[in-house]
Write a protein that holds these residues in place. Structure first.
Motif, PDB file in Angstrom:
ATOM      1  N   ASN A 294       0.855  -1.200   0.000  1.00 54.77           N
ATOM      2  CA  ASN A 294       0.000   0.000   0.000  1.00 54.77           C
ATOM      3  C   ASN A 294       0.884   1.241   0.000  1.00 54.77           C
ATOM      4  O   ASN A 294       2.106   1.144   0.163  1.00 54.77           O
ATOM      5  CB  ASN A 294      -0.967   0.005   1.198  1.00 54.77           C
TER       6      ASN A 294
ATOM      7  N   LEU B 237       5.453   5.073   1.760  1.00 58.04           N
ATOM      8  CA  LEU B 237       5.911   6.278   2.471  1.00 58.04           C
ATOM      9  C   LEU B 237       6.833   5.912   3.628  1.00 58.04           C
ATOM     10  O   LEU B 237       7.845   6.570   3.874  1.00 58.04           O
ATOM     11  CB  LEU B 237       4.703   7.080   2.975  1.00 58.04           C
TER      12      LEU B 237
ATOM     13  N   PHE C  93      -5.298  12.979   3.076  1.00 59.64           N
ATOM     14  CA  PHE C  93      -5.377  11.778   3.905  1.00 59.64           C
ATOM     15  C   PHE C  93      -4.048  11.767   4.665  1.00 59.64           C
ATOM     16  O   PHE C  93      -2.981  11.868   4.041  1.00 59.64           O
ATOM     17  CB  PHE C  93      -5.519  10.530   3.027  1.00 59.64           C
TER      18      PHE C  93
ATOM     19  N   ALA D   7      -1.626  10.162   5.705  1.00 56.59           N
ATOM     20  CA  ALA D   7      -0.578   9.138   5.629  1.00 56.59           C
ATOM     21  C   ALA D   7       0.840   9.711   5.724  1.00 56.59           C
ATOM     22  O   ALA D   7       1.709   9.080   6.346  1.00 56.59           O
ATOM     23  CB  ALA D   7      -0.746   8.316   4.345  1.00 56.59           C
TER      24      ALA D   7
ATOM     25  N   VAL E 257       1.955  16.625  -1.376  1.00 55.19           N
ATOM     26  CA  VAL E 257       0.849  15.733  -1.741  1.00 55.19           C
ATOM     27  C   VAL E 257       0.145  16.278  -2.981  1.00 55.19           C
ATOM     28  O   VAL E 257      -0.094  17.490  -3.090  1.00 55.19           O
ATOM     29  CB  VAL E 257      -0.162  15.609  -0.575  1.00 55.19           C
TER      30      VAL E 257
ATOM     31  N   ASP F 248       3.839  12.532  -2.594  1.00 56.29           N
ATOM     32  CA  ASP F 248       2.765  11.571  -2.314  1.00 56.29           C
ATOM     33  C   ASP F 248       1.767  11.710  -3.453  1.00 56.29           C
ATOM     34  O   ASP F 248       0.932  12.616  -3.465  1.00 56.29           O
ATOM     35  CB  ASP F 248       2.116  11.850  -0.954  1.00 56.29           C
TER      36      ASP F 248
ATOM     37  N   ALA G 231      -0.446   9.457  -4.264  1.00 54.96           N
ATOM     38  CA  ALA G 231      -1.417   8.378  -4.024  1.00 54.96           C
ATOM     39  C   ALA G 231      -2.655   8.502  -4.906  1.00 54.96           C
ATOM     40  O   ALA G 231      -3.177   7.499  -5.392  1.00 54.96           O
ATOM     41  CB  ALA G 231      -1.818   8.359  -2.548  1.00 54.96           C
TER      42      ALA G 231
ATOM     43  N   SER H 102      -0.589   4.996  -4.647  1.00 49.43           N
ATOM     44  CA  SER H 102      -1.539   4.077  -4.013  1.00 49.43           C
ATOM     45  C   SER H 102      -2.392   3.408  -5.075  1.00 49.43           C
ATOM     46  O   SER H 102      -2.823   4.049  -6.037  1.00 49.43           O
ATOM     47  CB  SER H 102      -2.458   4.821  -3.047  1.00 49.43           C
TER      48      SER H 102
ATOM     49  N   HIS I  17      -5.089   1.596  -3.866  1.00 52.51           N
ATOM     50  CA  HIS I  17      -6.266   1.282  -3.040  1.00 52.51           C
ATOM     51  C   HIS I  17      -7.526   1.355  -3.910  1.00 52.51           C
ATOM     52  O   HIS I  17      -7.544   2.048  -4.935  1.00 52.51           O
ATOM     53  CB  HIS I  17      -6.325   2.310  -1.901  1.00 52.51           C
TER      54      HIS I  17
ATOM     55  N   GLU J 223      -5.971  -3.348  -2.694  1.00 50.32           N
ATOM     56  CA  GLU J 223      -4.939  -2.676  -1.912  1.00 50.32           C
ATOM     57  C   GLU J 223      -3.660  -2.786  -2.722  1.00 50.32           C
ATOM     58  O   GLU J 223      -3.439  -3.788  -3.412  1.00 50.32           O
ATOM     59  CB  GLU J 223      -4.730  -3.356  -0.549  1.00 50.32           C
ATOM     60  N   GLY J 224      -2.799  -1.805  -2.608  1.00 51.00           N
ATOM     61  CA  GLY J 224      -1.530  -1.861  -3.327  1.00 51.00           C
ATOM     62  C   GLY J 224      -0.859  -0.510  -3.328  1.00 51.00           C
ATOM     63  O   GLY J 224      -1.488   0.505  -3.010  1.00 51.00           O
TER      64      GLY J 224
HETATM   65  C1  LIG Z   1      -5.110   7.096  -0.076  1.00 47.84           C
HETATM   66  C2  LIG Z   1      -3.917   7.879   0.311  1.00 47.84           C
HETATM   67  C3  LIG Z   1      -2.819   7.309   0.954  1.00 47.84           C
HETATM   68  C4  LIG Z   1      -2.852   5.906   1.489  1.00 47.84           C
HETATM   69  O1  LIG Z   1      -2.843   4.970   0.500  1.00 47.84           O
HETATM   70  P1  LIG Z   1      -2.937   3.412   0.917  1.00 47.84           P
HETATM   71  O2  LIG Z   1      -2.564   2.721  -0.341  1.00 47.84           O
HETATM   72  O3  LIG Z   1      -4.345   3.170   1.327  1.00 47.84           O
HETATM   73  O4  LIG Z   1      -1.962   3.203   2.033  1.00 47.84           O
HETATM   74  C5  LIG Z   1      -1.694   8.068   1.166  1.00 47.84           C
HETATM   75  N1  LIG Z   1      -1.656   9.360   0.812  1.00 47.84           N
HETATM   76  C6  LIG Z   1      -2.690   9.961   0.223  1.00 47.84           C
HETATM   77  C7  LIG Z   1      -2.585  11.402  -0.184  1.00 47.84           C
HETATM   78  C8  LIG Z   1      -3.859   9.258  -0.039  1.00 47.84           C
HETATM   79  O5  LIG Z   1      -4.913   9.865  -0.592  1.00 47.84           O
END
Ligand SMILES: *Cc1c(COP(=O)(O)O)cnc(C)c1O
Length: 379
Positions: free
Chosen positions: A59, A64, A86, A88, A131, A157, A159, A181, A183, A192-193
């Motif tokens: 994930n 990260l 999010f 993370a 991000v 990030d 994601a 991500s 997800h 998930e991934g």
């Molecule tokens: C969804 C998200 C994550 C987490 O991703 P996972 O694959 O669920 O761990 C991290 N950073 C941001 C900005 C996200 O939107």
């Protein structure tokens, strides 16, 4: 109301081609990670992002975490993180015992404000995690100027941003280390991934080792002649992506153009229909970048009761959500330092249905119900 009347906030586009790819993995007899599918996926990611290396992981949170380890972040260090997201990035900084310092965001894009980052740099600062907020890339030219001037690392990030671009370059390649991500709520998914993409092959190698308890691929070792027994020299983790998930992702990544085109059409239609609506504002996309539309966040007027609007939408079978979080307002990251723009977006943003399966009739129904709800709950 029956099931066909409901319009979900998100819906993954997984179909026959992904199923066929999973069937092939079953036949191959290697469903675990770092096998032929995982290796193939990493090679495709390396090519796609013209990277020094790519590591498929379980994930984006794990990616990260591995990024922080590979970059040598340690207790006592401070890492500046985008606040509106999010959360993370702040979690990842805490995994390695360092301190996340939240930076406020631009009001028009929700992405981290380069000036806010510059203002927060202190003697303990070692790097920055930017991000691509809900799919919109941050200001990497300005961020890179700041991090280069101070000798800091910059992590993207991405994601939510697979398929987005900034000044003609793809999200995932906008900083020396990027985390993706896969997800189920993101644009390309295996349930998930995640992945770590690095310019420096040594960073990718370090992340790959730590993602498998600190030893190399068991699949690769089975191909070696003789019986060399690997030794554990590091504390690692099991953050491997299974070959089942990797096979799904190889299909999904080949479809990102098609799926993004459909999301773009939805965003364009929302933009047209909501253009004159004075009780909300639609997302702003600066001319030098494109959005991956992981979400469609509208910012409600301060006089609108967001919870009541959400209740009305859900009563009509329409999914909605609050968008991202103000990291600094989460109890686990509580700090005296404030990020007023992020706090305001956190209070006023409403995410309305956005995915590649939406029809234009559904988009129009969302807008009709939303307009009525706004009028009913504006002070
Ligand atoms: C969804 C998200 C994550 C987490 O991703 P996972 O694959 O669920 O761990 C991290 N950073 C941001 C900005 C996200 O939107």
């Amino acid at each position: 109301m029956n099931a066909t009347d409901t319009i979900p906030l998100v819906r993954a586009s997984l179909g026959e081609r992904e199923l066929a790819a999973v069937a092939e993995v079953f036949t191959s007899g290697w469903p675990a990670g770092q096998g032929p599918q995982g290796t193939g996926l990493e090679a495709e990611l390396t090519r796609r992002y013209a990277a020094g290396g790519a590591v498929a992981v379980s994930n984006c949170g794990a990616a990260l975490h591995l990024a922080m380890l590979a970059l040598g972040v340690a207790p006592g260090d401070e890492v500046i993180v985008a606040d509106y997201t999010f959360p993370a990035p702040a979690h990842a900084v805490r995994y390695v015992g360092a301190t996340p310092v939240t930076a406020d965001v631009r009001a028009d894009t929700g992405t981290v404000d380069p000036q806010a980052v510059a203002d927060l740099i202190g003697p303990r600062t070692v790097g920055v995690i930017a991000v691509d907020t809900l799919g919109l890339p941050a200001d990497y030219a300005q961020l890179k100027a700041v991090t280069d001037r101070h000798g800091l690392f910059l992590v993207e990030d991405a994601a939510c941003a697979v398929g987005a671009t900034y000044q003609g370059r793809e999200a995932g390649a906008l900083a020396p280390v990027a985390c993706l991500s896969f997800h189920g709520r993101k644009g390309a998914t295996s349930g998930e991934g995640g992945a770590l993409i690095a310019t420096d092959p040594a960073v990718a190698r370090d992340a790959r080792m730590r993602s498998s308890f600190g030893i190399g691929s068991i699949f690769d070792q089975a191909q070696i002649v003789g019986l060399p027994v690997p030794e554990f020299t590091e504390i690692g983790y099991n953050f491997k992506l299974s070959d089942i998930a990797a096979a799904i992702l190889r299909v999904q990544l080949g479809r990102t153009g098609e799926l993004l085109q459909r999301r773009r059409a939805v965003a364009a239609r929302y933009g047209e229909l909501l253009a004159g609506e004075e009780l909300l504002s639609v997302p702003h996309v600066p001319a030098d970048r494109t959005h991956a539309w992981q979400s469609y966040p509208v910012t409600l007027d301060a006089g609108v009761d967001r919870a009541k609007v959400a209740t009305d939408l859900r009563a009509a079978g329409i999914g909605c959500g609050h968008g991202a979080w103000a990291t600094h307002l989460q109890p686990v990251f509580a700090t005296k330092h404030t990020c007023p723009v992020s706090a305001d977006l956190f209070r006023r943003t409403l995410a309305i249905p956005m995915h590649a399966e939406l029809s234009m009739d559904q988009v129009e129904r969302v807008v009709r119900v939303l307009r009525t709800a706004l009028r009913a709950h504006a002070s």
